[in-house]
Scaffold this active site. Sequence first.
Site, PDB file in Angstrom:
ATOM      1  NE  ARG A 123      -3.783   0.188   2.299  1.00 26.07           N
ATOM      2  CZ  ARG A 123      -4.525   0.617   3.312  1.00 26.07           C
ATOM      3  NH1 ARG A 123      -4.514  -0.041   4.474  1.00 26.07           N
ATOM      4  NH2 ARG A 123      -5.275   1.696   3.194  1.00 26.07           N
ATOM      5  CB  CYS A 139      -1.787   3.427   9.738  1.00 23.76           C
ATOM      6  SG  CYS A 139      -3.201   3.908  10.777  1.00 23.76           S
TER       7      CYS A 139
END
Length: 279
Positions: free
Chosen positions: A175, A234
Amino acid sequence: MNAIITATELASDLAGPSAPVLLDVRWQLGGPPGRPEYAAGHLPGAVYAALDGELAAAPGEAGRHPLPDLTVFGAAMRAAGVRADRGVVVYDGGQGWAAARAWWLLRWSGHSDVRVLDGGLAAWQASGGALSDDVPAPAAGDFTPAPGALPLLTADDAAQLARRGVLLDARAAERYRGDVEPIDRVGGHIPGAVSAPTTGNVAEDGTTFRAPAELADRFAALGATADAEVGVYCGSGVSAAHEVLALAVAGIPAALYVGSWSEWSGDPSRPVATGPEPG
């Protein structure tokens, strides 16, 4: 004070004269919901606190798990029996993300004595700890949130910190690189951020934290030391709390960008870096 506690240490504290308040915050991204799991069995005396609604506000421009309304959060903590002069231990199913979010929120909002059960419910059971399906009715607590005890980053703060300090990205490496993005608008990372997946914080069992010295070595290799200015983000400010907790175990203070990638990537005007390097 150590930010984590072992199951053996917790059992000893619960048998002592100043037993901590227990909060069960089981939650997983995408479900299943934690409350039915709590109802089926939890640490004796633990009260359930919901990540969605009590530990985070509704999703929106500020991200998928923005800071909760402090009135709602404070009321939930008092209903759980949280007092300013009594320790709190939080746990989840073992992943540690939700427990770390509860730990961070309580610490950020002024509670000085909060720890996470290392390894969560699984560690408690593995140590021989019993579970209960009784739902306690604790006496009301007196905790009133007073935010600011831990550092908090806005999107602009995170961008600046990535240039002058160390901004860690706690998401999976794919990601970070932008290879995939299963949740948010676009893949990639904040320019200047360093990839530091939360999976690197835990031991081979996948739930308990690595030893403090191991964590310190891991973070030092990424440029994060006690002398550096460190921040973490995150996807939505949950797993990043786990990274902030791991940094605390290693003796490294760090700020949390709660909005994280879900807020950052939601604004098309913000720059996005891709690939394995900070950019």
